[in-house]
Design a protein around this motif. Sequence first.
Motif, mmCIF file in Angstrom:
data_model
loop_
_atom_site.group_PDB
_atom_site.id
_atom_site.type_symbol
_atom_site.label_atom_id
_atom_site.label_comp_id
_atom_site.label_asym_id
_atom_site.label_seq_id
_atom_site.Cartn_x
_atom_site.Cartn_y
_atom_site.Cartn_z
ATOM 1 N N PHE A 109 -1.738 1.287 -5.124
ATOM 2 C CA PHE A 109 -1.341 2.319 -4.159
ATOM 3 C C PHE A 109 -2.352 2.396 -3.023
ATOM 4 C CE2 PHE A 109 -2.081 6.594 -2.605
ATOM 5 C CZ PHE A 109 -0.842 6.936 -2.121
ATOM 6 N N LEU A 110 -3.634 2.415 -3.386
ATOM 7 C CA LEU A 110 -4.678 2.561 -2.366
ATOM 8 C C LEU A 110 -4.689 1.362 -1.422
ATOM 9 C CD1 LEU A 110 -7.585 4.106 -4.407
ATOM 10 C CD2 LEU A 110 -6.373 5.130 -2.490
ATOM 11 N N LEU A 111 -4.499 0.143 -1.970
ATOM 12 C CA LEU A 111 -4.489 -1.046 -1.110
ATOM 13 C C LEU A 111 -3.319 -0.995 -0.136
ATOM 14 C CD1 LEU A 111 -5.496 -3.894 -3.568
ATOM 15 C CD2 LEU A 111 -6.791 -2.986 -1.633
ATOM 16 N N LEU A 112 -2.121 -0.604 -0.653
ATOM 17 C CA LEU A 112 -0.950 -0.522 0.224
ATOM 18 C C LEU A 112 -1.180 0.509 1.325
ATOM 19 C CD1 LEU A 112 1.862 -0.631 -2.464
ATOM 20 C CD2 LEU A 112 1.557 -2.265 -0.614
ATOM 21 N N GLU A 113 -1.789 1.644 0.952
ATOM 22 C CA GLU A 113 -2.018 2.695 1.936
ATOM 23 C C GLU A 113 -3.041 2.235 2.981
ATOM 24 O OE1 GLU A 113 -3.679 6.828 0.843
ATOM 25 O OE2 GLU A 113 -1.567 7.055 1.342
#
Lengths: 133, 215
Positions: free
Chosen positions: B122-126
């Motif tokens: 999630f953090l990488l996509l964000e």
Amino acid sequence: MSDTKTGVPVYDGDIAPGDERADGTEVAEGIRGYLIGLGLSVVATVVAFFLAGTSLVWQPSIPAALIVLAIAQMGVHVVFFLHITTRPDSVNNVMALTFGIFVVFVLIVGSVWIMTHLNQNMIPMERMMQMQR
Amino acid sequence: MSIARTELGFAGGAVADVPLAVHAEGGIASKRIVTAYGFWVFLLSDVIIFAAFFATYAVLVDMTAGGPSGKDVFNLSAVALETGCLLLSSFTCGVAGLGARARNGSWYYGGMIATGLLGAAFLLLELRDFTTLIAQDAGPTRSAFLSAYFALVGLHGVHVTMGVLFLLTMIAQVYAKGYRPDILRRLLCFNLFWHTLDIIWVGIFTVVYLLGVAR
């Protein structure tokens, strides 16, 4: 007062937020609730993303529908993931939650309400610039 | 229940005769209840901070200063993926909690590692979303709308980052110290934290992304 093996209280008093009334220590006994929660929440999410991109639905109804779906999904998460229920043993948790929701409501609705009215009563930017010249 | 009172010196005498409220029927609340309730109140205050950021966003959403609006820059398919990650991670986090209750290492560690990986995804996509926006000259300094957007979504991202760190320490604590009651209390707090972040994300993807694109 609490089952020393699980740490989950077994007496019929209050219950911690996040705990379920202990009905066993096997993984399979608790996983059902999480599966139901995941299922409902996936349905709400898929419908919401579908509504946002579709032209099949009367357009002005979409924002209201999205907000209703979001509130429903938050409710699903609260019940199935956080285990905050209306059972009497959870009443302290529910009361804290209710007060939290009240403050959130006042903050958001109050801000939006006041700021829209301020915007309406403001001198438009162009006229303000003319007055400053 | 009498055990708790004896421990605290409340046994017998006048105290026992005072009619207690229904919710104190079992005597003094257990440490698990007190800890989790305190953490619950903290989380609600955190939700109020988010409400302030949501209110700011709602007020500033049209102040694009000639720059892009949400409709121009948001990438809904990435948001759908991020949502999927967080929803699934909420489920795996619950499974990890059940695993700890059952003292079952494979369910516990499996659930925690899955939760951590989904949170990291999630953090990488964000982060990819944010860098794309900044590369398109739609960074937080472009307009009041984008400042509010980065503040709200970034605040959630910071919370998820903290949650992943919390998760790693919980894996290490159970690994080093076993399923002790104090460790299990912390794990309950972690569960509450993670599920609450997911609830806030429901608000963000609806109010910011879906309503932003539908408007």
